[in-house]
Design a protein around this motif. Sequence first.
Motif, short mmCIF file in Angstrom:
data_model
loop_
_atom_site.label_atom_id
_atom_site.label_comp_id
_atom_site.label_asym_id
_atom_site.label_seq_id
_atom_site.Cartn_x
_atom_site.Cartn_y
_atom_site.Cartn_z
N PHE A 24 -6.38 -1.99 6.28
CA PHE A 24 -7.68 -1.84 6.24
C PHE A 24 -8.14 -1.15 5.32
CE2 PHE A 24 -7.58 -2.84 11.16
CZ PHE A 24 -8.41 -3.92 10.77
N GLU A 35 -5.32 11.08 10.90
CA GLU A 35 -4.27 10.33 10.16
C GLU A 35 -3.36 9.70 11.00
OE1 GLU A 35 -4.34 13.67 6.43
OE2 GLU A 35 -3.28 14.09 8.51
N THR A 91 4.17 -7.56 12.00
CA THR A 91 2.89 -8.01 11.96
C THR A 91 2.17 -8.25 13.31
OG1 THR A 91 3.26 -8.83 9.63
CG2 THR A 91 1.32 -9.69 10.73
N PRO A 143 -1.65 10.51 3.42
CA PRO A 143 -1.11 11.22 4.53
C PRO A 143 0.25 11.66 4.26
CG PRO A 143 -1.35 8.74 4.73
CD PRO A 143 -2.10 9.11 3.83
N VAL A 177 -2.34 5.66 11.36
CA VAL A 177 -1.30 4.98 10.83
C VAL A 177 -1.11 3.47 10.94
CG1 VAL A 177 1.37 4.97 11.23
CG2 VAL A 177 0.04 6.98 11.07
N PRO A 178 -1.32 2.86 12.04
CA PRO A 178 -1.12 1.31 12.23
C PRO A 178 -2.30 0.76 11.57
CG PRO A 178 -2.11 2.40 14.15
CD PRO A 178 -1.71 3.56 13.34
N ARG A 196 -11.06 2.16 8.26
CA ARG A 196 -10.24 3.03 8.81
C ARG A 196 -10.94 4.03 9.55
NH1 ARG A 196 -6.63 2.80 4.33
NH2 ARG A 196 -7.20 4.92 3.89
N ASN A 242 1.68 -5.22 15.03
CA ASN A 242 0.48 -4.23 14.28
C ASN A 242 -0.82 -4.74 14.97
OD1 ASN A 242 -1.36 -4.03 11.78
ND2 ASN A 242 -0.18 -2.23 12.32
N ALA A 251 7.25 0.47 15.26
CA ALA A 251 6.72 -0.09 16.56
C ALA A 251 5.18 -0.57 16.30
CB ALA A 251 6.89 0.71 17.72
N LEU A 252 4.67 0.43 15.40
CA LEU A 252 3.08 0.41 15.22
C LEU A 252 2.87 -0.60 14.28
CD1 LEU A 252 2.04 4.18 15.26
CD2 LEU A 252 2.01 2.29 17.05
N GLY A 253 4.10 -1.20 13.53
CA GLY A 253 3.76 -2.25 12.53
C GLY A 253 4.24 -2.25 11.19
N ALA A 254 4.97 -1.05 11.12
CA ALA A 254 5.72 -0.71 9.66
C ALA A 254 6.58 -1.87 9.59
CB ALA A 254 6.08 0.64 9.59
N LYS A 255 6.65 -2.40 8.57
CA LYS A 255 7.70 -3.38 7.87
C LYS A 255 8.72 -2.43 7.12
CE LYS A 255 4.85 -7.26 7.12
NZ LYS A 255 3.27 -6.91 7.38
N ARG A 258 -4.93 5.72 19.34
CA ARG A 258 -4.18 4.86 18.21
C ARG A 258 -3.77 3.43 18.62
NH1 ARG A 258 1.51 7.70 17.06
NH2 ARG A 258 1.75 6.63 18.86
N ASN A 306 7.83 -0.76 4.10
CA ASN A 306 6.91 0.43 4.34
C ASN A 306 7.71 1.75 4.45
OD1 ASN A 306 4.76 -1.86 6.13
ND2 ASN A 306 4.34 -1.10 4.09
N ARG A 318 -3.33 1.41 8.37
CA ARG A 318 -2.83 1.50 7.17
C ARG A 318 -1.88 0.18 6.58
NH1 ARG A 318 -3.67 5.57 3.44
NH2 ARG A 318 -4.69 7.58 4.50
N TYR A 319 -0.93 0.15 7.94
CA TYR A 319 -0.01 -1.03 7.73
C TYR A 319 -0.85 -2.31 7.84
CZ TYR A 319 3.36 2.69 8.51
OH TYR A 319 4.13 3.53 8.44
N MET A 349 0.88 -1.15 0.02
CA MET A 349 0.02 -0.05 -0.07
C MET A 349 0.86 1.31 0.03
SD MET A 349 -3.53 -0.16 2.42
CE MET A 349 -4.09 1.35 1.96
N ARG A 379 6.95 4.28 13.86
CA ARG A 379 6.10 3.70 12.74
C ARG A 379 6.24 2.00 12.83
NH1 ARG A 379 3.47 6.79 8.68
NH2 ARG A 379 3.95 8.85 8.88
N HIS A 418 -0.04 4.74 0.55
CA HIS A 418 -0.28 5.69 1.59
C HIS A 418 -0.07 7.24 1.23
CE1 HIS A 418 -0.66 2.11 4.07
NE2 HIS A 418 0.93 2.00 4.05
#
Lengths: 399, 249
Positions: free
Chosen positions: B113, B102, B79, A6, B106-107, B118, B82, A313-317, B154, A320, B109-110, A1, A311, A3
């Motif tokens: 969804f 936004e 994964t 943003p 962020v999470p 979202r 997330n 930490a929040l799941g970005a590979k 978030r 990404n 989008r990863y 994706m 990012r 993005h």
Amino acid sequence: MLHIKPILSSLLRSKSGPILLLIQIILSVAIVANASFIIQERLALMQRDSGIKESEVLTFSLFNFDPLIDKTAQNKIDQQILRGLPNVIDATSTNMLPLSGGGWSSTLKLGPDPDSTKSTPQFAMYLGTDHTIETLGLKLIEGRNFYPHELKDSLDSPSRLAIISSVLAKAIWPDESALGKVLYEGKDAQITVIGVVEKLQGAWIDSSSLENSVIQNVDYGSSSYMVRAKSEFHAELKDAIKKALLAENPNRVLDGFKSIEALKDSSYRDHKLMITVLTMMVVLLLLITSLGLTGMVMFNIQRRTKQIGTRRALGAKKRNIISYFLVENYLICLAGGVLGGLLAIQLGQQLMKIYSLPMLELSYPLFTVAGLFIVTTLAVYLPARKAANISPATATRSV
Amino acid sequence: MLSMKNVSKVFKTDLVETHALRDFNLEVNEGEFVAVTGPSGSGKTTFLNIAGLLEGFTHGDYFLDGINVSNLSDNKSATIRNEKIGFIFQGFNLIPDLNLAENIEVPLRYRGFNAKERQRRVQEALEQVGLASRLKHLPTQLSGGQQQRVAIARALAGEPRFLLADEPTGNLDSLMARQVMELLENINQAGTTIIMVTHDPELARRAQRNIQIVDGQVCDFTMYHQGYRHVSDINAATDIDKLVANADR
């Protein structure tokens, strides 16, 4: 994706860096597109086929200082001597040298009445012999060569023959063969076309009528000679020519031995210089742009270290993060490409008006933008990969 | 929910080996609210990073929601972070160039969804933290407490199995800290497991269980307070207060 939204929002909210880069890209695209176009134009000019075996034809000048000499008769003897030298394919005297920047040009009338008939386009006027075609290595595509007995000694002859270039033939008689057609010089002299060569360029490379040439059957007895031999024999041939012609008559000077290839190089020197300068400019601009991109990405990575960690930490590979920086810079590049392309067209139009350059082809801005995307990818990928390696644990550090 | 067995983390340089965690054992059950305390340098942050799959460890086993996460690839870790873990950071870690919606996206989008999903989750999460009307505001337009609530939103938007909170009230004044703590308690009461690293003894007391980390090892004091689900040993509160007070001294 990808993005995009943003990333675009983020770019629009902190504009100063991207705007500076955008301006740099706009100017680069406008300049690179036009410079590339001019380079391509110049290269195309330089690569035009002259129709001549340029590397094989050795030219020189012979100046006679003997007041008693019959120049026309001596010229004929000299040509015979040249043709008899070892490794010589053919030789002839000429009134002008192709691609040399100097020579004869003229126009003729299409009918006998000079006041009421149209003129031919401007053409280079070669006065040559039955050996001119073979000496220059021209390709005869219609008609025939001159016969030896048809050669005239001067332009005063009222009935002359001509072999013309196909471009000129088409320009004068677009829908019919030029063979047998008569051109008029004043009221009295008639010149009948007996042959058409595929190509023969004149002397002036920047002339719009460079491809228009006429060879007339006038053995003019000029001081210029052309000798054709394989280029590897030119060094020894030069000595042999000097030796043989001075043996025939020592009261003269031989000078200016140059191949037509060398004459052409000399004529195109300004074009080559311009190509070199413009190429350097294009390379420098692309380099500066890529450095600008790399610099901005590296600055952003430093500025956003914690954000990147968050990012992650929040799941970005890792991919990404890489695609984030690529997309961010592709967006700047795209905006710069579109605006730069429009500026390039404007600039091209101004150059066309001021310097009589051809109109900029749309493909050049498009190719420049495509090239810019490649430069962007190369400039951004490595720093972006470095950013992707930022540990997600950075998010919990107090940096 | 979370099970660490003999987990060790050693940082090595050419000259020194530092044991950030040694034979660390911990079980956290589903629905628990665990406070992790300990002096600076005791290994709290290392524990949090390992628990949140933000960094790896040297030895031992770690099971998260039944999955052995000891040797996961970078992509797989991302994964799981997330999908299963919500993070709340001391400094909020909101992205300043993005508005609240936004930021919360962020999470999501990863996770892949679509826009509609979202939007639904963002709306719900912001409603949960009482900031639904501030969707388009930038983080800088909010107070610290509000920013931390956005960060919590978030974390919640992905509907994680558990929340990891790193000093969630560390940058807030006492009033805002209390509000954030109440929010975390509500979230926990709704069923989400929470592990919270804190220096604040008052906050630690409000958790169901306190874990004290000293020199990279667990000193476990079970502390069930009145008002929580399993009230049994009120005396432990006195012990934990002493330990925390010593640690902060």
